[in-house]
Design a protein around this motif. Structure first.
Motif, PDB file in Angstrom:
ATOM      1  N   ILE A 107      54.298  44.527  37.150  1.00 41.55           N
ATOM      2  CA  ILE A 107      53.545  45.277  36.134  1.00 41.55           C
ATOM      3  C   ILE A 107      53.953  44.798  34.745  1.00 41.55           C
ATOM      4  N   LEU A 108      55.256  44.681  34.516  1.00 47.75           N
ATOM      5  CA  LEU A 108      55.732  44.191  33.219  1.00 47.75           C
ATOM      6  C   LEU A 108      55.276  42.748  32.971  1.00 47.75           C
ATOM      7  N   PHE A 109      55.295  41.920  34.009  1.00 46.72           N
ATOM      8  CA  PHE A 109      54.814  40.549  33.885  1.00 46.72           C
ATOM      9  C   PHE A 109      53.330  40.520  33.516  1.00 46.72           C
ATOM     10  N   GLY A 110      52.521  41.392  34.140  1.00 47.96           N
ATOM     11  CA  GLY A 110      51.098  41.462  33.834  1.00 47.96           C
ATOM     12  C   GLY A 110      50.846  41.895  32.399  1.00 47.96           C
ATOM     13  N   ILE A 111      51.650  42.842  31.918  1.00 50.64           N
ATOM     14  CA  ILE A 111      51.499  43.298  30.531  1.00 50.64           C
ATOM     15  C   ILE A 111      51.835  42.158  29.564  1.00 50.64           C
ATOM     16  N   HIS A 137      42.878  37.436  30.319  1.00 47.37           N
ATOM     17  CA  HIS A 137      42.336  38.110  29.134  1.00 47.37           C
ATOM     18  C   HIS A 137      40.830  37.903  29.084  1.00 47.37           C
ATOM     19  N   GLN A 138      40.085  38.994  29.018  1.00 48.12           N
ATOM     20  CA  GLN A 138      38.617  39.021  28.967  1.00 48.12           C
ATOM     21  C   GLN A 138      37.981  38.378  30.204  1.00 48.12           C
ATOM     22  N   GLN A 139      38.604  38.522  31.341  1.00 44.98           N
ATOM     23  CA  GLN A 139      38.053  38.017  32.599  1.00 44.98           C
ATOM     24  C   GLN A 139      37.639  39.204  33.474  1.00 44.98           C
ATOM     25  N   PRO A 140      36.596  39.033  34.291  1.00 46.74           N
ATOM     26  CA  PRO A 140      36.248  40.090  35.249  1.00 46.74           C
ATOM     27  C   PRO A 140      37.310  40.194  36.343  1.00 46.74           C
ATOM     28  N   PHE A 141      37.231  41.262  37.111  1.00 50.91           N
ATOM     29  CA  PHE A 141      38.255  41.571  38.110  1.00 50.91           C
ATOM     30  C   PHE A 141      38.481  40.438  39.100  1.00 50.91           C
ATOM     31  N   LEU A 142      37.415  39.885  39.659  1.00 50.80           N
ATOM     32  CA  LEU A 142      37.575  38.863  40.690  1.00 50.80           C
ATOM     33  C   LEU A 142      38.258  37.597  40.171  1.00 50.80           C
ATOM     34  N   LEU A 143      37.911  37.168  38.962  1.00 49.00           N
ATOM     35  CA  LEU A 143      38.568  35.982  38.415  1.00 49.00           C
ATOM     36  C   LEU A 143      40.031  36.255  38.076  1.00 49.00           C
ATOM     37  N   ARG A 144      40.330  37.482  37.618  1.00 51.46           N
ATOM     38  CA  ARG A 144      41.739  37.836  37.411  1.00 51.46           C
ATOM     39  C   ARG A 144      42.491  37.757  38.726  1.00 51.46           C
ATOM     40  N   LEU A 145      41.886  38.308  39.772  1.00 53.13           N
ATOM     41  CA  LEU A 145      42.514  38.298  41.090  1.00 53.13           C
ATOM     42  C   LEU A 145      42.742  36.870  41.582  1.00 53.13           C
ATOM     43  N   VAL A 146      41.778  36.003  41.379  1.00 59.35           N
ATOM     44  CA  VAL A 146      41.904  34.608  41.815  1.00 59.35           C
ATOM     45  C   VAL A 146      43.036  33.911  41.071  1.00 59.35           C
ATOM     46  N   TRP A 147      43.082  34.023  39.744  1.00 57.97           N
ATOM     47  CA  TRP A 147      44.121  33.339  38.965  1.00 57.97           C
ATOM     48  C   TRP A 147      45.511  33.876  39.293  1.00 57.97           C
ATOM     49  N   ILE A 148      45.634  35.197  39.427  1.00 54.49           N
ATOM     50  CA  ILE A 148      46.938  35.788  39.735  1.00 54.49           C
ATOM     51  C   ILE A 148      47.388  35.371  41.129  1.00 54.49           C
ATOM     52  N   THR A 149      46.483  35.401  42.104  1.00 55.90           N
ATOM     53  CA  THR A 149      46.826  34.995  43.464  1.00 55.90           C
ATOM     54  C   THR A 149      47.217  33.523  43.506  1.00 55.90           C
ATOM     55  N   LEU A 150      46.485  32.692  42.791  1.00 56.40           N
ATOM     56  CA  LEU A 150      46.819  31.275  42.734  1.00 56.40           C
ATOM     57  C   LEU A 150      48.207  31.063  42.134  1.00 56.40           C
ATOM     58  N   LEU A 151      48.512  31.765  41.064  1.00 55.65           N
ATOM     59  CA  LEU A 151      49.821  31.634  40.437  1.00 55.65           C
ATOM     60  C   LEU A 151      50.939  32.030  41.406  1.00 55.65           C
ATOM     61  N   LEU A 205      48.006  42.825  38.440  1.00 60.29           N
ATOM     62  CA  LEU A 205      46.663  43.321  38.109  1.00 60.29           C
ATOM     63  C   LEU A 205      46.741  44.643  37.358  1.00 60.29           C
ATOM     64  N   ILE A 206      47.560  45.552  37.854  1.00 63.95           N
ATOM     65  CA  ILE A 206      47.716  46.850  37.188  1.00 63.95           C
ATOM     66  C   ILE A 206      48.278  46.663  35.785  1.00 63.95           C
ATOM     67  N   GLY A 207      49.281  45.793  35.662  1.00 60.70           N
ATOM     68  CA  GLY A 207      49.859  45.521  34.346  1.00 60.70           C
ATOM     69  C   GLY A 207      48.853  44.947  33.372  1.00 60.70           C
ATOM     70  N   SER A 208      47.968  44.075  33.848  1.00 58.83           N
ATOM     71  CA  SER A 208      46.970  43.491  32.951  1.00 58.83           C
ATOM     72  C   SER A 208      45.974  44.551  32.478  1.00 58.83           C
ATOM     73  N   TYR A 209      45.598  45.476  33.357  1.00 59.80           N
ATOM     74  CA  TYR A 209      44.677  46.531  32.940  1.00 59.80           C
ATOM     75  C   TYR A 209      45.359  47.547  32.030  1.00 59.80           C
ATOM     76  N   VAL A 210      46.631  47.822  32.260  1.00 59.07           N
ATOM     77  CA  VAL A 210      47.374  48.706  31.346  1.00 59.07           C
ATOM     78  C   VAL A 210      47.453  48.065  29.965  1.00 59.07           C
ATOM     79  N   ALA A 211      47.764  46.780  29.916  1.00 59.05           N
ATOM     80  CA  ALA A 211      47.848  46.075  28.633  1.00 59.05           C
ATOM     81  C   ALA A 211      46.493  46.038  27.938  1.00 59.05           C
ATOM     82  N   SER A 212      45.416  45.820  28.688  1.00 55.92           N
ATOM     83  CA  SER A 212      44.096  45.794  28.054  1.00 55.92           C
ATOM     84  C   SER A 212      43.739  47.166  27.486  1.00 55.92           C
ATOM     85  N   ALA A 213      44.143  48.224  28.161  1.00 61.41           N
ATOM     86  CA  ALA A 213      43.891  49.571  27.638  1.00 61.41           C
ATOM     87  C   ALA A 213      44.692  49.807  26.363  1.00 61.41           C
TER      88      ALA A 213
END
Length: 174
Positions: free
Chosen positions: A12-16, A53-67, A97-105
């Motif tokens: 979560i902290l990494f995503g933020i 940043h500014q990506q839809p959910f599926l592309l975020r999921l793809v990039w994070i999973t790839l990483l 994923l949760i961290g990225s959405y918390v940071a975007s909020a």
């Protein structure tokens, strides 16, 4: 179970942090875009989009999973220990994923609570309250006048009839 929770909170902290860094500068994504796209298809210089940043959910999921898949492959290759790490892998992806959405909020609320925006909201609220207060005074005065008119025009009834008598008068009961 404790290690999973630690991995989840760390993710979560990494995503933020990842989202925050990409909101400031997207140089790595721009580099990846230049490598993978032809000159005509490359992103514009004013585009703020990043890996998450500014990506839809599926592309975020793809990039994070790839990483994390690349990271897991490196850890498996480097260390001789064969660990069943699927649950850590999944918690890291979900946590990021949760961290990225918390940071975007948080970044969205920070941008929307700038001084100019707050002044606009305050002025709109002040106008709304003034309209409500003006409308309430008119709404209170009108019914008082109507009640006075109705009481003056109707004849006063000396004794109230019971409900049974009123139904008899209307012909509903015999």
């Amino acid at each position: 179970m404790t290690l999973e929770i630690i991995v989840f909170i760390g993710a979560i902290l990494f995503g933020i942090v990842w989202y925050w860094r990409e909101s400031k500068s997207n140089k790595i994504y721009r580099l990846a875009n230049k490598i993978t796209h032809a000159k005509d298809l490359q992103m514009k210089s004013d585009n703020r989009k990043g890996f998450i940043h500014q990506q839809p959910f599926l592309l975020r999921l793809v990039w994070i999973t790839l990483l994390f898949a690349v990271g897991a492959g490196i850890v498996t290759f480097v260390t001789p220990i064969n660990v069943f790490f699927i649950q850590y892998f999944a918690s890291a992806i979900v946590g990021t994923l949760i961290g990225s959405y918390v940071a975007s909020a948080v970044i969205f609320t920070r941008d929307s609570t700038s001084k100019e925006n707050l002044e606009k909201v305050f002025d709109k609220g002040k106008d709304l309250v003034e309209d409500l207060v003006d409308g309430e005074e008119e709404a209170i005065e009108e019914p008082k006048a109507k009640v006075e008119e109705i009481t003056e025009t109707q004849p006063k009834v000396e004794a109230k009839k019971s409900a049974r008598d009123r139904f008899k008068d209307k012909g509903m009961i015999k």
